[in-house]
Design a protein around this motif. Structure first.
Motif, PDB file in Angstrom:
ATOM      1  N   PHE A 138       0.834  -1.198   0.000  1.00  0.00           N
ATOM      2  CA  PHE A 138       0.000   0.000   0.000  1.00  0.00           C
ATOM      3  C   PHE A 138       0.872   1.252   0.000  1.00  0.00           C
ATOM      4  O   PHE A 138       0.528   2.251  -0.626  1.00  0.00           O
ATOM      5  CB  PHE A 138      -0.992   0.008   1.172  1.00  0.00           C
ATOM      6  CG  PHE A 138      -2.062   1.039   0.993  1.00  0.00           C
ATOM      7  CD1 PHE A 138      -3.092   0.833   0.095  1.00  0.00           C
ATOM      8  CD2 PHE A 138      -2.017   2.233   1.677  1.00  0.00           C
ATOM      9  CE1 PHE A 138      -4.074   1.788  -0.107  1.00  0.00           C
ATOM     10  CE2 PHE A 138      -2.995   3.201   1.487  1.00  0.00           C
ATOM     11  CZ  PHE A 138      -4.023   2.977   0.588  1.00  0.00           C
ATOM     12  N   PHE A 139       2.016   1.223   0.690  1.00  0.00           N
ATOM     13  CA  PHE A 139       2.941   2.368   0.643  1.00  0.00           C
ATOM     14  C   PHE A 139       3.402   2.603  -0.794  1.00  0.00           C
ATOM     15  O   PHE A 139       3.550   3.747  -1.225  1.00  0.00           O
ATOM     16  CB  PHE A 139       4.166   2.137   1.531  1.00  0.00           C
ATOM     17  CG  PHE A 139       3.857   2.015   2.997  1.00  0.00           C
ATOM     18  CD1 PHE A 139       2.802   2.693   3.578  1.00  0.00           C
ATOM     19  CD2 PHE A 139       4.645   1.225   3.807  1.00  0.00           C
ATOM     20  CE1 PHE A 139       2.530   2.579   4.925  1.00  0.00           C
ATOM     21  CE2 PHE A 139       4.385   1.110   5.167  1.00  0.00           C
ATOM     22  CZ  PHE A 139       3.326   1.779   5.724  1.00  0.00           C
ATOM     23  N   HIS A 157       4.789  12.300   8.312  1.00  0.00           N
ATOM     24  CA  HIS A 157       4.872  10.874   7.997  1.00  0.00           C
ATOM     25  C   HIS A 157       6.225  10.586   7.364  1.00  0.00           C
ATOM     26  O   HIS A 157       6.744  11.403   6.599  1.00  0.00           O
ATOM     27  CB  HIS A 157       3.783  10.469   7.006  1.00  0.00           C
ATOM     28  CG  HIS A 157       2.448  10.268   7.625  1.00  0.00           C
ATOM     29  ND1 HIS A 157       1.709  11.297   8.163  1.00  0.00           N
ATOM     30  CD2 HIS A 157       1.716   9.150   7.811  1.00  0.00           C
ATOM     31  CE1 HIS A 157       0.575  10.822   8.640  1.00  0.00           C
ATOM     32  NE2 HIS A 157       0.554   9.524   8.440  1.00  0.00           N
ATOM     33  N   PRO A 158       6.791   9.424   7.653  1.00  0.00           N
ATOM     34  CA  PRO A 158       8.025   9.046   6.957  1.00  0.00           C
ATOM     35  C   PRO A 158       7.771   8.930   5.454  1.00  0.00           C
ATOM     36  O   PRO A 158       6.650   8.662   5.017  1.00  0.00           O
ATOM     37  CB  PRO A 158       8.359   7.673   7.556  1.00  0.00           C
ATOM     38  CG  PRO A 158       7.613   7.606   8.844  1.00  0.00           C
ATOM     39  CD  PRO A 158       6.373   8.433   8.640  1.00  0.00           C
ATOM     40  N   ASN A 159       8.802   9.114   4.677  1.00  0.00           N
ATOM     41  CA  ASN A 159       8.738   8.946   3.231  1.00  0.00           C
ATOM     42  C   ASN A 159       8.242   7.527   2.928  1.00  0.00           C
ATOM     43  O   ASN A 159       8.708   6.579   3.551  1.00  0.00           O
ATOM     44  CB  ASN A 159      10.149   9.192   2.679  1.00  0.00           C
ATOM     45  CG  ASN A 159      10.254   8.955   1.213  1.00  0.00           C
ATOM     46  OD1 ASN A 159      10.127   7.826   0.761  1.00  0.00           O
ATOM     47  ND2 ASN A 159      10.517  10.002   0.472  1.00  0.00           N
ATOM     48  N   ASN A 162      10.939   4.925   2.527  1.00  0.00           N
ATOM     49  CA  ASN A 162      11.572   4.537   3.793  1.00  0.00           C
ATOM     50  C   ASN A 162      10.673   3.577   4.559  1.00  0.00           C
ATOM     51  O   ASN A 162      11.144   2.622   5.182  1.00  0.00           O
ATOM     52  CB  ASN A 162      11.856   5.770   4.660  1.00  0.00           C
ATOM     53  CG  ASN A 162      12.870   6.701   4.036  1.00  0.00           C
ATOM     54  OD1 ASN A 162      13.581   6.334   3.115  1.00  0.00           O
ATOM     55  ND2 ASN A 162      12.921   7.922   4.528  1.00  0.00           N
ATOM     56  N   ARG A 163       9.372   3.845   4.543  1.00  0.00           N
ATOM     57  CA  ARG A 163       8.429   2.982   5.245  1.00  0.00           C
ATOM     58  C   ARG A 163       8.443   1.582   4.635  1.00  0.00           C
ATOM     59  O   ARG A 163       8.440   0.582   5.364  1.00  0.00           O
ATOM     60  CB  ARG A 163       7.018   3.569   5.182  1.00  0.00           C
ATOM     61  CG  ARG A 163       6.897   4.884   5.908  1.00  0.00           C
ATOM     62  CD  ARG A 163       5.560   5.531   5.701  1.00  0.00           C
ATOM     63  NE  ARG A 163       4.612   5.044   6.700  1.00  0.00           N
ATOM     64  CZ  ARG A 163       3.364   5.452   6.780  1.00  0.00           C
ATOM     65  NH1 ARG A 163       2.887   6.333   5.910  1.00  0.00           N
ATOM     66  NH2 ARG A 163       2.567   4.973   7.712  1.00  0.00           N
ATOM     67  N   ASN A 168       9.466  -3.988   5.234  1.00  0.00           N
ATOM     68  CA  ASN A 168       9.952  -5.219   4.597  1.00  0.00           C
ATOM     69  C   ASN A 168      11.033  -5.887   5.450  1.00  0.00           C
ATOM     70  O   ASN A 168      11.077  -7.120   5.534  1.00  0.00           O
ATOM     71  CB  ASN A 168      10.462  -4.941   3.185  1.00  0.00           C
ATOM     72  CG  ASN A 168       9.331  -4.865   2.178  1.00  0.00           C
ATOM     73  OD1 ASN A 168       8.303  -5.522   2.324  1.00  0.00           O
ATOM     74  ND2 ASN A 168       9.507  -4.053   1.147  1.00  0.00           N
ATOM     75  N   ALA A 169      11.889  -5.090   6.086  1.00  0.00           N
ATOM     76  CA  ALA A 169      12.908  -5.658   6.986  1.00  0.00           C
ATOM     77  C   ALA A 169      12.232  -6.367   8.158  1.00  0.00           C
ATOM     78  O   ALA A 169      12.660  -7.452   8.577  1.00  0.00           O
ATOM     79  CB  ALA A 169      13.857  -4.569   7.485  1.00  0.00           C
TER      80      ALA A 169
END
Length: 179
Positions: A138-139, A157-159, A162-163, A168-169
Motif C-alpha cells: 500500500f505504501f 509521515h516518513p517517506n 523509507n516505510r 519489509n525488513a
C-alpha cells in the motif's frame, strides 16, 4: 490487537483523499479514496492495522500530554528571548527559531509514532493471517499516486520509500507460516 480490548468502530469518510486516522478510544476513520486505492484486502487490512496500532500505542493521548509540557517550555523560551533580546530583529529571530524548533519537534515525534504503528501493524497483519506484505504494497500505491515524496524533513509521515524499506525488513524477521 494486543493490549486493552478497545471497542473499535470503523467508519468510511466520503473523501477521495488517500488517508485514514484513529482517535483515542478506538474509532477509526478510513477515507473512501483509501478503500478505492487498495488493490487487495491485505492492503486495506494493513491500513486498518496501522490505525489500530495508533490506538493500542495511545499515540494521540501521549502526544497531547507531551506537547502540553513542551508548549510550556517553548513559551518560557519565548518570554525569555523577548526579555533578553527585546522586540527588535534579534528578538524576532529568536521567536521564529523557537517556533520552527517546536514545529520540527512535533514532526519528529509524529514520524516516530508512524514508524511504531507501521511495525506493530505488520505484526497485527501477520497474527490475523493476512499477508503482512499488504502494508508495504500500500505504501508503494501511495508513492505511485503521490510521487516519491522527497525528503521527509517537513512531513509528519516518513517517506513512503523509507516505510516500505523498514516494514519489509520487519517482515523478513517473521517466522514462516505453517501449512
Amino acid at each position: 490487537a494486543p493490549g486493552i480490548a478497545w471497542p473499535y468502530n470503523f467508519h468510511v469518510v466520503a473523501s477521495e483523499e488517500i488517508n485514514a486516522f484513529a482517535v483515542p478510544g478506538g474509532s477509526i476513520f478510513v477515507n473512501l479514496g483509501t478503500v478505492q486505492a487498495a488493490e487487495t484486502e491485505a492492503q486495506l487490512a494493513g491500513v486498518m492495522a496501522h490505525e489500530i496500532s495508533h490506538v493500542v500505542l495511545r499515540h494521540s493521548t501521549c502526544n497531547l500530554t507531551s506537547q502540553q509540557g513542551k508548549s510550556v517550555l517553548y513559551g518560557l523560551g519565548s518570554v525569555l528571548s523577548s526579555v533578553l533580546l527585546g522586540s527588535g530583529t534579534a528578538g524576532s529571530l529568536a521567536q521564529g527559531a523557537l517556533g520552527i524548533g517546536q514545529s520540527l519537534d512535533f514532526l519528529h515525534m509524529s514520524r516516530d509514532d508512524e514508524k511504531q504503528a507501521d511495525l506493530l501493524g505488520t505484526g497485527i497483519l501477520y497474527d490475523t493471517g493476512y499477508d503482512p506484505r499488504g502494508l508495504p504494497q500500500f505504501f508503494e500505491t501511495i508513492q505511485a499516486k503521490t510521487g516519491a515524496g522527497g525528503a521527509q524533513f517537513l512531513s509528519d509521515h516518513p517517506n513512503p520509500g523509507n516505510r516500505t524499506e523498514y516494514v519489509n525488513a520487519e517482515i523478513r524477521t517473521l517466522p514462516p507460516r505453517q501449512g
